[in-house]
Design a protein around this motif. Structure first.
Motif, PDB file in Angstrom:
ATOM      1  N   ALA A  31     -28.621  -7.350  28.230  1.00  0.00           N
ATOM      2  CA  ALA A  31     -28.877  -6.649  29.609  1.00  0.00           C
ATOM      3  C   ALA A  31     -28.604  -5.290  29.636  1.00  0.00           C
ATOM      4  O   ALA A  31     -29.221  -4.477  30.521  1.00  0.00           O
ATOM      5  N   ARG A  32     -27.983  -4.507  28.656  1.00  0.00           N
ATOM      6  CA  ARG A  32     -28.043  -3.068  28.604  1.00  0.00           C
ATOM      7  C   ARG A  32     -29.213  -2.526  27.796  1.00  0.00           C
ATOM      8  O   ARG A  32     -29.717  -1.255  28.405  1.00  0.00           O
ATOM      9  N   LEU A  33     -30.019  -3.205  26.930  1.00  0.00           N
ATOM     10  CA  LEU A  33     -31.079  -2.918  26.309  1.00  0.00           C
ATOM     11  C   LEU A  33     -32.364  -3.082  27.072  1.00  0.00           C
ATOM     12  O   LEU A  33     -33.311  -2.390  26.918  1.00  0.00           O
ATOM     13  N   LEU A  34     -32.484  -4.229  27.704  1.00  0.00           N
ATOM     14  CA  LEU A  34     -33.425  -4.429  28.525  1.00  0.00           C
ATOM     15  C   LEU A  34     -33.505  -4.477  30.111  1.00  0.00           C
ATOM     16  O   LEU A  34     -32.268  -4.013  30.430  1.00  0.00           O
ATOM     17  N   VAL A  35     -34.541  -4.608  30.862  1.00  0.00           N
ATOM     18  CA  VAL A  35     -34.307  -4.568  32.349  1.00  0.00           C
ATOM     19  C   VAL A  35     -34.529  -6.037  33.115  1.00  0.00           C
ATOM     20  O   VAL A  35     -35.013  -6.843  32.262  1.00  0.00           O
ATOM     21  N   PRO A  36     -34.200  -6.043  34.114  1.00  0.00           N
ATOM     22  CA  PRO A  36     -34.296  -7.413  34.673  1.00  0.00           C
ATOM     23  C   PRO A  36     -35.744  -8.057  34.797  1.00  0.00           C
ATOM     24  O   PRO A  36     -36.046  -9.249  34.656  1.00  0.00           O
ATOM     25  N   GLU A  37     -36.756  -6.970  34.777  1.00  0.00           N
ATOM     26  CA  GLU A  37     -38.217  -7.354  34.523  1.00  0.00           C
ATOM     27  C   GLU A  37     -38.286  -8.253  33.279  1.00  0.00           C
ATOM     28  O   GLU A  37     -39.399  -9.056  33.362  1.00  0.00           O
ATOM     29  N   ASP A  38     -37.728  -7.757  32.233  1.00  0.00           N
ATOM     30  CA  ASP A  38     -37.966  -8.620  30.930  1.00  0.00           C
ATOM     31  C   ASP A  38     -37.485  -9.900  30.889  1.00  0.00           C
ATOM     32  O   ASP A  38     -38.199 -10.865  30.354  1.00  0.00           O
ATOM     33  N   PHE A  39     -36.447 -10.124  31.435  1.00  0.00           N
ATOM     34  CA  PHE A  39     -35.805 -11.548  31.728  1.00  0.00           C
ATOM     35  C   PHE A  39     -36.701 -12.242  32.654  1.00  0.00           C
ATOM     36  O   PHE A  39     -36.777 -13.443  32.250  1.00  0.00           O
ATOM     37  N   GLY A  40     -37.200 -11.497  33.576  1.00  0.00           N
ATOM     38  CA  GLY A  40     -38.000 -12.214  34.410  1.00  0.00           C
ATOM     39  C   GLY A  40     -39.211 -12.767  33.937  1.00  0.00           C
ATOM     40  O   GLY A  40     -39.516 -14.122  34.158  1.00  0.00           O
ATOM     41  N   ILE A  41     -40.009 -12.040  33.100  1.00  0.00           N
ATOM     42  CA  ILE A  41     -41.218 -12.515  32.345  1.00  0.00           C
ATOM     43  C   ILE A  41     -40.928 -13.744  31.621  1.00  0.00           C
ATOM     44  O   ILE A  41     -41.728 -14.665  31.706  1.00  0.00           O
ATOM     45  N   VAL A  42     -39.934 -13.553  30.625  1.00  0.00           N
ATOM     46  CA  VAL A  42     -39.542 -14.742  29.954  1.00  0.00           C
ATOM     47  C   VAL A  42     -39.124 -15.898  30.583  1.00  0.00           C
ATOM     48  O   VAL A  42     -39.539 -16.936  30.293  1.00  0.00           O
ATOM     49  N   ALA A  43     -38.410 -15.866  31.826  1.00  0.00           N
ATOM     50  CA  ALA A  43     -37.917 -16.790  32.636  1.00  0.00           C
ATOM     51  C   ALA A  43     -39.132 -17.571  33.177  1.00  0.00           C
ATOM     52  O   ALA A  43     -39.329 -18.678  33.274  1.00  0.00           O
ATOM     53  N   MET A  44     -40.133 -16.845  33.694  1.00  0.00           N
ATOM     54  CA  MET A  44     -41.476 -17.372  34.350  1.00  0.00           C
ATOM     55  C   MET A  44     -42.253 -18.279  33.191  1.00  0.00           C
ATOM     56  O   MET A  44     -42.712 -19.472  33.490  1.00  0.00           O
ATOM     57  N   ALA A  45     -42.347 -17.567  31.921  1.00  0.00           N
ATOM     58  CA  ALA A  45     -42.883 -18.348  30.752  1.00  0.00           C
ATOM     59  C   ALA A  45     -42.285 -19.708  30.659  1.00  0.00           C
ATOM     60  O   ALA A  45     -42.833 -20.673  30.364  1.00  0.00           O
TER      61      ALA A  45
END
Length: 490
Positions: A31-45
């Motif tokens: 959560a500190r190294l990445l941004v919400p968009e990174d989690f969002g892309i993987v969640a979409m996939a």
């Protein structure tokens, strides 16, 4: 048998505690190294990949556990079917990559899903012999097997996150985790499967219903991501994903290992209704005693927890966590039902119940998402599970012979203690903030957790004493503590 079930549950809880300790560290670091968009892309996939993989999630390991007698051909058929289904999943994931990118308006999904397609193929080669760990109640071996592959995935994900600072760290961690799972399955179990399909009909007669239940369960959890991804963007999906993961963290991490242990134990006593009912009520008591307060407590401390641990950029996830945490509390009340149905050879009951819930929930999620955004989706998600509690109790009464009042006698004290704890902690946080104590610091977080724990234990203990020290989960827990501390019972 109850003793074996408790021992198995203890091993699985130990694994889950280690797993979630790694998960919490991973979540905080990522959560500190990445941004919400990174989690969002993987969640979409994963919303697409997970659905495709579920088309092959027949649960053949559960079919092996449920059968009284097994031959080599059963293990070999389970292995062969998993390989074929893994290949089919890989092809479908690859084909779906471009349409998924178009649906979500996110071209980064194409390479991500192509890599995840390879991991789907690899996963199909896992050794079917590892089902023996649960079938024979060898949960110490299960602990080592699951713990080893989880640790490898954790270390790889952390290293990749530090090096890449992008969503590829999450993807690489998932792929290497599956490679490790396959390799370790052959390291920990001596069985060497062969290609065979002679027992296909026998396994599918049980596993077909498990497949349907798995698909419906996935849709219940992931359909919200489809809706949010369509009406929002990667950041919105990332916020909801993180909020949901944190909200259900305490309950799922306590309930999942219990379920993993109790299904094989239920299967062994399914022919004896008295033993099955006793085991069922014991596990309901354990689920509510630990999981319900964890959910209520998380809802109470959501704000200081997110601001302190994840940072201000995740602040919008706080109201999501406060609503979705109660979903986990409701899950604890119906946690043992599905394993009991499967043990009795009636997995279709869980499938029908899930299907009925989805028939109502999916239209409600779409309406709430379009009109009220992610908070509307969160409320629908939570209320759908809460509404399922009385329905499940009624079905359990007919199938297992355990009536709602028997369940409530085990659950009312933890429920009352959890409600009292929630309001006391919320009042403390508001009052402390008014007096100048920062909401986003460790002092607030630690003091709120300590106060909540003390309140819950005190209320439950007082209610148990006022009830005449009835035999139940509290008395069993007290005996365990006394035996460990070598205290003579009063």
């Amino acid at each position: 048998m109850v003793r074996a079930m408790a021992k198995g549950a203890a091993w699985m809880v130990a694994f889950r505690l280690i797993d979630r300790a790694l998960g919490v560290v991973s979540m905080v670091v990522l959560a500190r190294l990445l941004v919400p968009e990174d989690f969002g892309i993987v969640a979409m996939a994963m919303s697409v990949v997970g659905l495709i993989e579920l088309l092959g999630a027949f649960g053949f390991d559960n079919a092996l556990i449920q059968r009284r007698t097994l031959e080599r051909r059963h293990y070999d058929t389970a292995f062969t079917l998993n390989v074929l289904l893994g290949l089919a999943s890989a092809i479908l994931v690859a084909v779906a990559s471009v349409p998924a990118a178009s649906f979500y308006h996110e071209q980064a999904l194409v390479p991500v899903m192509l890599v995840l397609a390879v991991s789907s193929l690899i996963q199909g080669f896992e050794n079917s012999g590892t089902a023996d760990f649960r079938r024979e109640l060898k949960f110490d071996r299960e602990f080592l097997f699951l713990g080893s592959k989880r640790l490898i995935a954790f270390l790889v994900t952390m290293a990749a996150a530090v090096a890449l600072r992008s969503y590829w760290a999450l993807v690489i961690g998932m792929v290497i985790g599956r490679v490790a799972a396959v390799a370790l399955s052959y390291w920990f179990h001596p069985y060497r499967p062969r290609f065979c399909l002679s027992a296909t009909r026998e396994l599918l007669s049980f596993s077909g219903w498990l497949l349907a239940t798995s698909i419906l369960t996935f849709l219940r959890v992931r359909f919200a991501h489809f809706v949010i991804g369509r009406i929002g963007d990667a950041r919105t999906v990332g916020l909801y994903t993180m909020g949901f993961e944190i909200a259900v963290l305490p309950t799922t991490e306590l309930l999942a290992p219990i379920n993993r242990a109790i299904f094989p134990a239920f299967a062994k006593v399914a022919h004896d209704f008295t033993s099955l009912k006793r085991a069922y009520l014991d596990m309901v008591g354990a689920s509510t005693l630990f999981a319900v307060p964890a959910a209520f407590g998380l809802a109470a401390i959501a704000e200081p927890l997110v601001l302190t641990v994840l940072s201000e950029k995740w602040a919008q996830a706080v109201p999501l966590i406060q609503v979705l945490a109660f979903l986990g509390a409701a899950e604890a009340m119906i946690n043992c039902a599905s394993p009991a149905y499967m043990a009795l050879g009636k997995p279709h009951i869980a499938t029908i119940l899930f299907g009925s819930r989805l028939a109502v929930t999916i239209p409600a999620l779409i309406y709430a998402g379009v009109n009220y955004g992610i908070m509307g989706i969160a409320w629908v998600d939570m209320l759908s599970v809460v509404a399922a509690v009385p329905i499940n109790m009624a079905i359990v009464a007919r199938v297992v012979g355990i009536y709602p009042m028997e369940t409530l006698r085990r659950a009312w004290r933890p429920l009352a203690g959890s409600v009292a704890m929630f309001f006391i902690v919320r009042a403390y946080i508001d009052c402390a903030a008014d007096l100048g104590l920062a909401r986003d610091g460790l002092p607030m977080l630690i003091s709120a957790i300590a106060l909540g724990g003390a309140c819950y234990v005190a209320v439950v203990a007082l209610l148990w004493i006022a009830s005449g020290r009835v035999e139940g989960t509290e008395s069993g827990l007290l005996r365990v503590v006394q035996s460990k501390l070598r205290i003579r019972p009063a």
